[in-house]
Design a protein around this motif. Sequence first.
Motif, mmCIF file in Angstrom:
data_model
loop_
_atom_site.group_PDB
_atom_site.id
_atom_site.type_symbol
_atom_site.label_atom_id
_atom_site.label_comp_id
_atom_site.label_asym_id
_atom_site.label_seq_id
_atom_site.Cartn_x
_atom_site.Cartn_y
_atom_site.Cartn_z
ATOM 1 N N ASN A 133 33.570 14.714 -6.048
ATOM 2 C CA ASN A 133 33.060 13.279 -6.189
ATOM 3 C C ASN A 133 31.912 12.929 -5.349
ATOM 4 O OD1 ASN A 133 35.963 12.330 -7.144
ATOM 5 N ND2 ASN A 133 36.346 13.729 -5.507
ATOM 6 N N ILE A 134 30.970 12.036 -5.819
ATOM 7 C CA ILE A 134 30.029 11.431 -4.755
ATOM 8 C C ILE A 134 30.753 9.904 -4.685
ATOM 9 C CG2 ILE A 134 27.774 10.590 -4.781
ATOM 10 C CD1 ILE A 134 26.989 12.909 -6.526
ATOM 11 N N ILE A 135 30.741 9.737 -3.367
ATOM 12 C CA ILE A 135 31.286 8.593 -2.852
ATOM 13 C C ILE A 135 29.998 7.544 -2.401
ATOM 14 C CG2 ILE A 135 32.655 7.293 -1.189
ATOM 15 C CD1 ILE A 135 34.091 9.657 -2.872
ATOM 16 N N THR A 136 29.720 6.439 -2.969
ATOM 17 C CA THR A 136 28.598 5.575 -2.635
ATOM 18 C C THR A 136 28.987 4.331 -2.112
ATOM 19 O OG1 THR A 136 28.773 4.739 -4.848
ATOM 20 C CG2 THR A 136 27.272 6.271 -4.518
ATOM 21 N N THR A 137 28.322 3.440 -1.318
ATOM 22 C CA THR A 137 28.343 2.163 -0.928
ATOM 23 C C THR A 137 27.166 1.726 -0.741
ATOM 24 O OG1 THR A 137 29.400 0.913 0.887
ATOM 25 C CG2 THR A 137 27.954 2.811 1.689
ATOM 26 N N ASP A 138 27.162 0.096 -0.750
ATOM 27 C CA ASP A 138 25.962 -0.617 -0.446
ATOM 28 C C ASP A 138 26.534 -2.012 -0.013
ATOM 29 O OD1 ASP A 138 23.401 -1.444 -0.437
ATOM 30 O OD2 ASP A 138 23.085 -1.563 -2.547
ATOM 31 N N GLU A 186 22.583 1.164 1.776
ATOM 32 C CA GLU A 186 22.951 1.789 0.798
ATOM 33 C C GLU A 186 23.194 3.505 1.441
ATOM 34 O OE1 GLU A 186 21.496 2.169 -3.869
ATOM 35 O OE2 GLU A 186 20.050 3.302 -2.349
ATOM 36 N N ALA A 187 24.419 4.265 0.839
ATOM 37 C CA ALA A 187 24.512 5.679 1.227
ATOM 38 C C ALA A 187 25.551 6.273 0.243
ATOM 39 C CB ALA A 187 25.450 5.661 2.680
ATOM 40 N N GLY A 188 25.329 7.567 0.248
ATOM 41 C CA GLY A 188 26.425 8.201 -0.567
ATOM 42 C C GLY A 188 26.561 9.647 0.002
ATOM 43 N N PHE A 189 27.574 10.275 -0.229
ATOM 44 C CA PHE A 189 28.141 11.581 0.121
ATOM 45 C C PHE A 189 28.904 12.062 -0.802
ATOM 46 C CE2 PHE A 189 32.246 11.687 2.170
ATOM 47 C CZ PHE A 189 32.599 10.206 1.827
ATOM 48 N N THR A 190 29.060 13.625 -0.736
ATOM 49 C CA THR A 190 29.827 14.475 -1.498
ATOM 50 C C THR A 190 31.361 14.545 -0.819
ATOM 51 O OG1 THR A 190 28.069 15.510 -2.617
ATOM 52 C CG2 THR A 190 30.183 16.586 -2.644
ATOM 53 N N ASN A 193 25.356 18.930 -4.681
ATOM 54 C CA ASN A 193 24.668 19.688 -3.424
ATOM 55 C C ASN A 193 23.721 18.659 -2.739
ATOM 56 O OD1 ASN A 193 25.863 21.977 -3.920
ATOM 57 N ND2 ASN A 193 24.331 22.907 -5.389
ATOM 58 N N LEU A 194 23.075 17.828 -3.406
ATOM 59 C CA LEU A 194 22.237 16.885 -2.752
ATOM 60 C C LEU A 194 22.904 16.030 -1.932
ATOM 61 C CD1 LEU A 194 19.496 15.458 -5.343
ATOM 62 C CD2 LEU A 194 19.010 16.797 -3.278
ATOM 63 N N PHE A 195 23.969 15.311 -2.395
ATOM 64 C CA PHE A 195 24.839 14.542 -1.635
ATOM 65 C C PHE A 195 25.589 15.100 -0.524
ATOM 66 C CE2 PHE A 195 24.263 10.165 -3.097
ATOM 67 C CZ PHE A 195 23.547 10.181 -4.308
ATOM 68 N N MET A 235 18.453 10.234 2.285
ATOM 69 C CA MET A 235 19.554 9.301 1.535
ATOM 70 C C MET A 235 18.546 8.866 0.123
ATOM 71 S SD MET A 235 22.317 8.622 1.477
ATOM 72 C CE MET A 235 22.693 9.100 3.150
ATOM 73 N N ALA A 236 17.130 8.564 0.101
ATOM 74 C CA ALA A 236 16.382 8.102 -1.039
ATOM 75 C C ALA A 236 16.276 9.076 -1.887
ATOM 76 C CB ALA A 236 14.917 7.640 -0.599
ATOM 77 N N ASP A 237 16.191 10.294 -1.443
ATOM 78 C CA ASP A 237 16.048 11.712 -2.447
ATOM 79 C C ASP A 237 17.350 11.736 -3.206
ATOM 80 O OD1 ASP A 237 13.510 11.799 -1.277
ATOM 81 O OD2 ASP A 237 13.938 13.515 -0.211
ATOM 82 N N ARG A 238 18.544 11.438 -2.266
ATOM 83 C CA ARG A 238 19.825 11.867 -3.069
ATOM 84 C C ARG A 238 19.793 10.637 -4.310
ATOM 85 N NH1 ARG A 238 24.253 12.430 1.977
ATOM 86 N NH2 ARG A 238 22.889 13.396 3.304
ATOM 87 N N PHE A 239 19.642 9.487 -4.027
ATOM 88 C CA PHE A 239 19.710 8.418 -5.172
ATOM 89 C C PHE A 239 18.706 8.658 -6.115
ATOM 90 C CE2 PHE A 239 22.532 6.614 -1.996
ATOM 91 C CZ PHE A 239 23.553 6.173 -2.649
ATOM 92 N N ALA A 240 17.521 9.177 -5.881
ATOM 93 C CA ALA A 240 16.327 9.276 -6.700
ATOM 94 C C ALA A 240 16.886 10.440 -8.049
ATOM 95 C CB ALA A 240 15.197 9.789 -6.169
#
Length: 163
Positions: A20-25, A30-34, A82-84, A90-95
């Motif tokens: 799962n990718i867990i996101t928040t804002d 904004e942030a996210g992790f696996t 893998n990115l998250f 962070m910007a590269d993860r969401f891009a």
Amino acid sequence: MNLDKQDFRDAMACLGAAVNIITTDGPAGEAGFTASAVCSVTDSPPTLLVCLNRGASVWPIFNDNRTLCVNTLSAGQESLSNLFGGKTPMADRFAAAEWQTGATGCPRLADALASFDCRISQVVSVGTHDILFCEIVAITRHPVPQGLVWFDRGYHALMRPAC
Ligand SMILES: NC(=O)c1ccc[n+]([C@@H]2O[C@H](COP(=O)([O-])OP(=O)(O)OC[C@H]3O[C@@H](n4cnc5c(N)ncnc54)[C@H](O)[C@@H]3O)[C@@H](O)[C@H]2O)c1
Ligand SMILES: Cc1cc2c(cc1C)N(C[C@H](O)[C@H](O)[C@H](O)COP(=O)(O)O)c1[nH]c(=O)[nH]c(=O)c1N2
């Protein structure tokens, strides 16, 4: 019994789990992790839990925002996982993917197998991790044919019945 940390991890590697990718804002940004440590708790009220390492760079952001979206991945989304899951900015993860805004204002992965928009209702700290109890406010699903599981330190595609 004095258990070795490596023995624990070797045994835990036998437990297959969804990816799962867990996101928040929110106010903290904004942030996210696996995360593979995600589990159903109760359907009344609909609640799941997410275990987050307090040493992760994203921890203060989730701790402040108190909302999150659990985006369950399908086969083909391993590179996004893998990115998250790495040290990527962070910007590269969401891009790397397309996002929509969920009911809580958190980023929702456009083609996730399932997305759960949540408010964090309770936090319990155990050892290195926080257990985030998350009350679900909205659900989105997509009829993607294959799920994704983390098992034995690798990704595995799972074919699902027609939906
Ligand atoms: N719950 C978690 O925090 C968790 C889960 C999976 C992976 N990871 C991260 O990904 C890396 C690679 O994982 P891997 O599965 O390839 O090999 P690994 O040997 O590091 O981990 C094997 C299994 O042990 C558990 N685990 C690993 N680190 C943990 C931690 N700090 N707290 C609680 N449980 C943990 C997970 O179930 C994991 O799949 C880990 O070292 C960790 O940084 C963390
Ligand atoms: C497959 C898989 C599964 C997990 C993780 C990684 C990977 C690759 N990670 C680690 C987590 O994603 C990583 O620590 C974050 O990306 C934070 O990293 P930064 O501190 O921002 O570099 C992770 N972390 C966590 O706190 N709980 C979890 O359940 C998991 N599960």
